[in-house]
Scaffold this motif. Sequence first.
Motif, PDB file in Angstrom:
ATOM      1  N   GLU A 237       0.832  -1.212   0.000  1.00 42.50           N
ATOM      2  CA  GLU A 237       0.000   0.000   0.000  1.00 42.50           C
ATOM      3  C   GLU A 237       0.865   1.260   0.000  1.00 42.50           C
ATOM      4  N   LEU A 238       1.854   1.269   0.898  1.00 41.41           N
ATOM      5  CA  LEU A 238       2.690   2.463   0.998  1.00 41.41           C
ATOM      6  C   LEU A 238       3.428   2.687  -0.317  1.00 41.41           C
ATOM      7  N   TRP A 239       3.891   1.597  -0.929  1.00 40.39           N
ATOM      8  CA  TRP A 239       4.649   1.718  -2.171  1.00 40.39           C
ATOM      9  C   TRP A 239       3.752   2.247  -3.294  1.00 40.39           C
ATOM     10  N   THR A 240       2.590   1.621  -3.486  1.00 42.08           N
ATOM     11  CA  THR A 240       1.739   2.054  -4.605  1.00 42.08           C
ATOM     12  C   THR A 240       1.248   3.481  -4.400  1.00 42.08           C
TER      13      THR A 240
ATOM     14  N   ALA B 101      12.510  16.143   0.944  1.00 36.79           N
ATOM     15  CA  ALA B 101      12.358  15.678   2.319  1.00 36.79           C
ATOM     16  C   ALA B 101      13.539  16.027   3.215  1.00 36.79           C
ATOM     17  N   LEU B 102      14.546  16.665   2.675  1.00 39.04           N
ATOM     18  CA  LEU B 102      15.782  16.846   3.440  1.00 39.04           C
ATOM     19  C   LEU B 102      15.597  17.503   4.822  1.00 39.04           C
ATOM     20  N   PRO B 103      14.805  18.594   4.917  1.00 41.32           N
ATOM     21  CA  PRO B 103      14.680  19.208   6.252  1.00 41.32           C
ATOM     22  C   PRO B 103      14.109  18.248   7.282  1.00 41.32           C
TER      23      PRO B 103
ATOM     24  N   ILE C 208       3.068  10.211   1.926  1.00 38.38           N
ATOM     25  CA  ILE C 208       3.075   8.753   2.091  1.00 38.38           C
ATOM     26  C   ILE C 208       4.473   8.204   1.820  1.00 38.38           C
ATOM     27  N   GLU C 209       5.189   8.829   0.875  1.00 42.03           N
ATOM     28  CA  GLU C 209       6.565   8.380   0.649  1.00 42.03           C
ATOM     29  C   GLU C 209       7.412   8.606   1.903  1.00 42.03           C
TER      30      GLU C 209
ATOM     31  N   VAL D 171       9.595   5.917   4.013  1.00 44.32           N
ATOM     32  CA  VAL D 171      10.974   6.082   4.482  1.00 44.32           C
ATOM     33  C   VAL D 171      11.079   5.674   5.949  1.00 44.32           C
ATOM     34  N   LEU D 172      10.126   6.155   6.764  1.00 42.04           N
ATOM     35  CA  LEU D 172      10.119   5.789   8.188  1.00 42.04           C
ATOM     36  C   LEU D 172      10.008   4.278   8.366  1.00 42.04           C
ATOM     37  N   PHE D 173       9.120   3.687   7.572  1.00 39.22           N
ATOM     38  CA  PHE D 173       8.911   2.243   7.643  1.00 39.22           C
ATOM     39  C   PHE D 173      10.210   1.513   7.346  1.00 39.22           C
TER      40      PHE D 173
END
Lengths: 326, 285
Positions: free
Chosen positions: A54-57, A85-87, A296-297, A301-303
């Motif tokens: 799910e997270l990927w799609t 997302a760097l900050p 969601i991306e 990353v967190l996942f």
Amino acid sequence: MAETIRGDSRIPGRESFTILRLFQKALKGDELARGIVFVCAAGIVAITALIVYELWTQSTPSIHKFGWRFFVTGTWDPIAGEFGALPFIYGTVVTSILALAFAIPVGVGAAIFLAELAPSRISNPLTFLIELLAAVPSVTIGLIGIFVLVPALNTIVPPLKSILGFLPVFSGPFYGVSVFSAGVVLSVMIVPFIISISREVLLAVPRNQREAALALGSTKWESTWKVVIPYARAGIIGSIFLALARALGETMAVTMVIGNSPKISASLLAPGYSIASVIANEFTEATGDLYLSALIELSLVLFALSIVINGSARLLILMTTAKGSK
Amino acid sequence: MRSALSFRRKFVNITMLTMTGIFTVLSVSVLFFILGYLFVQGGISLNWDFLTKLPAPVGGTGGGMANAIVGSGKVLVLATLIGVPIGFLAGVYLAEFGGAVFSSLVRFVTDLLNGVPSIVIGIFAYTLIVLRVKHFSAYAGGVALGIMMIPIAVRSTEEFLRAVPKSLRDGALALGASKWKAVATVVIPAALRGILSGIMLDLARVAGETAPLLFTSLNNQFWSTGLNQPTATLPVMIYAYAISPYPDWHRQAWAAGFLLLVLVLLINVTARTMISSGFSQKSRL
């Protein structure tokens, strides 16, 4: 002809016989019970796989549009549709490192006290209390953070800043909400993990290791520091990894004190932002597919981070406790 | 020279050992500070209105969180109904029926699932349910917390089933019971106390979770009927009220924090005393 008819009639008969047997077996329960519990166990693997899917799609639009650029650019502009997302990665990493810097000495120190020095009469109730600290909901710790820690830091930090303000990490104005405050709050939340796991790992070190060191004339501290700790090293590092995984994903308490400003600043006293807190703050307000997809991306990353760190932590802890039981 | 060296060693010994003691006291006193502060602040903020009334309109004073208290109850019951059966049965599989390879895969994945940040689970429940049915609901919140409950339910079930002596199983089987009958009527009852306390700890853990509910059950200023509407919950209300600019909402955030903490600690202490009085073995959390 007759034979084939007889044969034909026999084959379905036999089939229904085996089906009946299976059915009886199932009614007897063993196969059925095994089936049910197996489905539940497999369900856990399926759910985890579904999370990844799910997270990927859902993050595909963002992955396609930005690619690796997502991780190295610092513009977060929902109106222009630019997402970097760097900050947030920076904020997450810095708060976690700060939290570990506070929590490792305190956590490992307390674990040494509880495992090596205190008699179990004292050690067990204290460990119980510390484990209760781990049970305090993060939103209530955030409450203390907003209404107690931030005002307290506002009175403590300015005088300190007049002395240490020349250092870049203490530069700039201080509003109370900052990367530093988030690090302090996080350290309170992860200390219990480090203590309770490290203590268990230390208790698994065989007694004769300590006795040998003491017999050679070392002091209590020397035997602990030079013999017991090295023996338990992998397990202690494992506990630190677990704490790190928790710090990276912690949302509410951090969101409440970090200041929520997507800027990268060298100063620890400046407000910042973390991956988890940007998701918490912006997700319900996110308009547009790309915006949603970028958030969601971030959760993907967190996942991924949590999987890598938790996986290695489990491995390390397994290694030491297996060594201790040998 | 020699005595100087030994003085240095003694000094290091005493200093470091004292430091470890100080760190322990520091950790414990943080807990007491948090508890003390919340009890005082929350205690003076709590009143009858808080427990029985709906939230006041934005910026208004008075009112309460009755809907959030009920909402938390709804979401937690849903979560228990989803997470505990799956976790319990999977734990039974691991302890009683599992083969070596698949079991270690399940164990590993369960550990990983346990470590997934709660906000990620919230996003997952959002994409799975909210995005499909196009509205927030208590169901979505229940699913998010239910998934979070699975890993601990699995591990505590497995651990306490394994602690049941093999002789009990052999006895049941020798009397002619089939395997599942032996498990269901002899092994599980013997481990029930431990399993129940593990599940209580599990519930206490998710009761305070906020992040997974932010985009699943969302929030609601009013009563929600049924389970298919946005639902207020205590943790989300604490967050919303704490970051608001209104002093009276801050007061209510303290009251709600107090209520939540009392609930969570009460379940924790009960469960942990249940474990330690029934078994010498400690549950790993």
